[in-house]
Design a protein around this motif. Structure first.
Motif, PDB file in Angstrom:
ATOM      1  N   TYR A   1     -24.690 -19.170  -9.533  1.00  0.00           N
ATOM      2  CA  TYR A   1     -25.694 -18.940  -9.518  1.00  0.00           C
ATOM      3  C   TYR A   1     -26.982 -19.420  -8.708  1.00  0.00           C
ATOM      4  O   TYR A   1     -27.525 -18.446  -7.890  1.00  0.00           O
ATOM      5  CB  TYR A   1     -26.571 -19.496 -10.276  1.00  0.00           C
ATOM      6  CG  TYR A   1     -28.264 -19.317 -11.162  1.00  0.00           C
ATOM      7  CD1 TYR A   1     -28.320 -18.299 -11.424  1.00  0.00           C
ATOM      8  CD2 TYR A   1     -28.818 -20.097 -11.817  1.00  0.00           C
ATOM      9  CE1 TYR A   1     -29.781 -17.780 -11.699  1.00  0.00           C
ATOM     10  CE2 TYR A   1     -30.007 -20.199 -12.217  1.00  0.00           C
ATOM     11  CZ  TYR A   1     -30.878 -18.981 -12.063  1.00  0.00           C
ATOM     12  OH  TYR A   1     -32.088 -18.347 -12.826  1.00  0.00           O
TER      13      TYR A   1
ATOM     14  N   GLN B   1     -20.495 -26.179 -12.779  1.00  0.00           N
ATOM     15  CA  GLN B   1     -20.735 -26.447 -11.920  1.00  0.00           C
ATOM     16  C   GLN B   1     -20.294 -25.534 -10.898  1.00  0.00           C
ATOM     17  O   GLN B   1     -21.391 -25.479  -9.911  1.00  0.00           O
ATOM     18  CB  GLN B   1     -19.422 -27.869 -10.990  1.00  0.00           C
ATOM     19  CG  GLN B   1     -20.654 -29.002 -10.164  1.00  0.00           C
ATOM     20  CD  GLN B   1     -19.827 -30.253  -9.946  1.00  0.00           C
ATOM     21  OE1 GLN B   1     -18.339 -30.237  -9.200  1.00  0.00           O
ATOM     22  NE2 GLN B   1     -20.402 -30.968  -8.838  1.00  0.00           N
TER      23      GLN B   1
ATOM     24  N   LYS C   1     -20.428 -22.513 -12.387  1.00  0.00           N
ATOM     25  CA  LYS C   1     -21.486 -21.659 -12.461  1.00  0.00           C
ATOM     26  C   LYS C   1     -22.523 -21.907 -12.175  1.00  0.00           C
ATOM     27  O   LYS C   1     -23.478 -20.834 -11.319  1.00  0.00           O
ATOM     28  CB  LYS C   1     -21.600 -21.323 -14.275  1.00  0.00           C
ATOM     29  CG  LYS C   1     -20.678 -20.891 -14.838  1.00  0.00           C
ATOM     30  CD  LYS C   1     -21.164 -21.149 -16.424  1.00  0.00           C
ATOM     31  CE  LYS C   1     -19.696 -20.365 -17.326  1.00  0.00           C
ATOM     32  NZ  LYS C   1     -20.403 -20.603 -18.602  1.00  0.00           N
ATOM     33  N   GLU C   2     -23.236 -23.285 -11.754  1.00  0.00           N
ATOM     34  CA  GLU C   2     -24.670 -23.353 -11.453  1.00  0.00           C
ATOM     35  C   GLU C   2     -24.217 -22.775  -9.532  1.00  0.00           C
ATOM     36  O   GLU C   2     -25.434 -22.110  -9.648  1.00  0.00           O
ATOM     37  CB  GLU C   2     -24.721 -25.058 -10.871  1.00  0.00           C
ATOM     38  CG  GLU C   2     -25.499 -25.266 -12.507  1.00  0.00           C
ATOM     39  CD  GLU C   2     -25.185 -26.903 -12.943  1.00  0.00           C
ATOM     40  OE1 GLU C   2     -25.059 -27.335 -11.737  1.00  0.00           O
ATOM     41  OE2 GLU C   2     -25.665 -27.463 -13.926  1.00  0.00           O
TER      42      GLU C   2
END
Length: 106
Positions: free
Chosen positions: A9, A3, A5-6
């Motif tokens: 991003y 989560q 990393k998302e």
């Protein structure tokens, strides 16, 4: 962890989007192309305070970002038209919501 990393991003993408649309004149250039393709001079007439030098710079940036397409029409006289890509049309629709907000609240 996934989560995070998302989220990171997404934040990077949102920041890039704001860098593109946050530049002066970009919104008005996109707005001017929402109805139909226009020649350079037509865009310039639509936004009279925009210098030709800045219009050249912004159209190049928008073209590099895949938001507009520069079409050279080889008929006599040769002319250049700018139009929105699919990506540009979607961005224009999103910016239209901001325009509606501005009209209502500012």
């Amino acid at each position: 962890m996934l989560q995070h990393k998302e989220s990171k991003y997404l934040c990077e993408k949102v920041e890039i989007a704001h860098q593109i649309i946050g530049k002066k004149w970009v919104n008005l250039i996109i707005h001017s192309l929402m109805e139909e393709p226009k020649r350079f001079s037509e865009i310039h007439s639509f936004i009279p305070d925009l210098s030709k030098r800045m219009l050249i710079e912004r159209t190049k940036e928008l073209e590099e970002n895949g938001i507009i397409i520069r079409n050279v029409i080889t008929e006599r006289p040769v002319r250049t038209e700018y139009s929105l890509t699919r990506k540009g049309i979607e961005l224009g629709r999103a910016l239209n919501a901001v325009e509606n907000w501005a009209e209502k609240w500012l």
